[in-house]
Design an enzyme around this catalytic site. Sequence first.
Site, PDB file in Angstrom:
ATOM      1  N   HIS A  98       0.861  -1.196   0.000  1.00 52.76           N
ATOM      2  CA  HIS A  98       0.000   0.000   0.000  1.00 52.76           C
ATOM      3  C   HIS A  98       0.892   1.240   0.000  1.00 52.76           C
ATOM      4  CE1 HIS A  98      -2.755   3.087   1.362  1.00 52.76           C
ATOM      5  NE2 HIS A  98      -3.735   2.312   0.917  1.00 52.76           N
ATOM      6  N   GLU A 168      -4.030   2.068  -7.266  1.00 53.03           N
ATOM      7  CA  GLU A 168      -4.426   3.181  -6.404  1.00 53.03           C
ATOM      8  C   GLU A 168      -3.556   4.398  -6.686  1.00 53.03           C
ATOM      9  OE1 GLU A 168      -6.643   1.669  -2.683  1.00 53.03           O
ATOM     10  OE2 GLU A 168      -4.517   1.632  -2.231  1.00 53.03           O
TER      11      GLU A 168
HETATM   12  P1  PGA Z   1      -9.691   5.903   0.264  1.00 55.61           P
HETATM   13  O1  PGA Z   1      -8.447   4.920   0.544  1.00 55.61           O
HETATM   14  O2  PGA Z   1     -10.821   5.059  -0.258  1.00 55.61           O
HETATM   15  O3  PGA Z   1      -9.993   6.513   1.616  1.00 55.61           O
HETATM   16  O4  PGA Z   1      -9.231   6.918  -0.739  1.00 55.61           O
HETATM   17  C1  PGA Z   1      -8.138   3.871  -0.322  1.00 55.61           C
HETATM   18  C2  PGA Z   1      -6.943   3.106   0.179  1.00 55.61           C
HETATM   19  O5  PGA Z   1      -6.044   3.709   0.795  1.00 55.61           O
HETATM   20  O6  PGA Z   1      -6.847   1.884  -0.019  1.00 55.61           O
END
Ligand code: PGA
Length: 248
Positions: A98, A168
């Site tokens: 992440h 992401e």
């Molecule tokens: P968010 O976070 O949906 O609050 O933008 C996503 C993540 O960090 O996996």
Amino acid sequence: MSYIFAANWKLFKNPTQARAFFAEFGVLSKNFFSGGSADQIVFFPSAICLEAAAQSLSSSSIQFGAQNVYCELQGAFTGENSAQVVKDIGAQYVLIGHSERRSLFAESDALLAKKVKTVQTLDLTVMLCIGESLEQRKNNETLKVLTAQLKADLSEADPNKKLVVAYEPIWAIGTGQVATLEQVAEAHQQIHAVLKEMGFNKVSVLYGGSVKADNAKALAAVAGVDGFLVGGASLEPATFWQICQAHI
Ligand code: PGA
């Protein structure tokens, strides 16, 4: 391909709050699987809440996993968590790479590659997160960055073991600034193509970054999007349940 709706709780909720969430979410979602849906729901609570997740979810098809593990299974590594223990508790998944791990805890691609290998060795499903910074996007480096992350982080991975990738964009995480449908489509197409070229077939590619109940349906319709990794909007049962229905 079936959809995966994953909840990243980060460092929120204690075991009591986790149990209360699962009790409420269980009521909302009770017809989800009995209706024949092949879709999956996966929760990533903090390590201390994994036991609560295991107990609360033991009689449901909802899965869960750890947000992080160390690359070694045991030893003198004070403060770390082992994939073996995560597996013993009953988890099916581990989140690896992440962007908060990469930036706040300086996790390198070399370390992440080792973690991927360790998790796969235990037959847990790796959910690998990749994504570009705002600066990299502005410099038109997004596709190059995503390709490099996949090649480095999966350099020791086994194409025959279980893998999910979550795209992401860092600038969309927790900011309320969701990527456009075109940006999501382009990134997912590239990720699917690189994975195929590397010999990883049938990998689900999730989108994450400010997914909310009101944008989930449009994002779910983008080609190459096989589900979501949701942070902030996964903390409240009714909101996350609404997102889980985006694919219906
Ligand atoms: P968010 O976070 O949906 O609050 O933008 C996503 C993540 O960090 O996996």
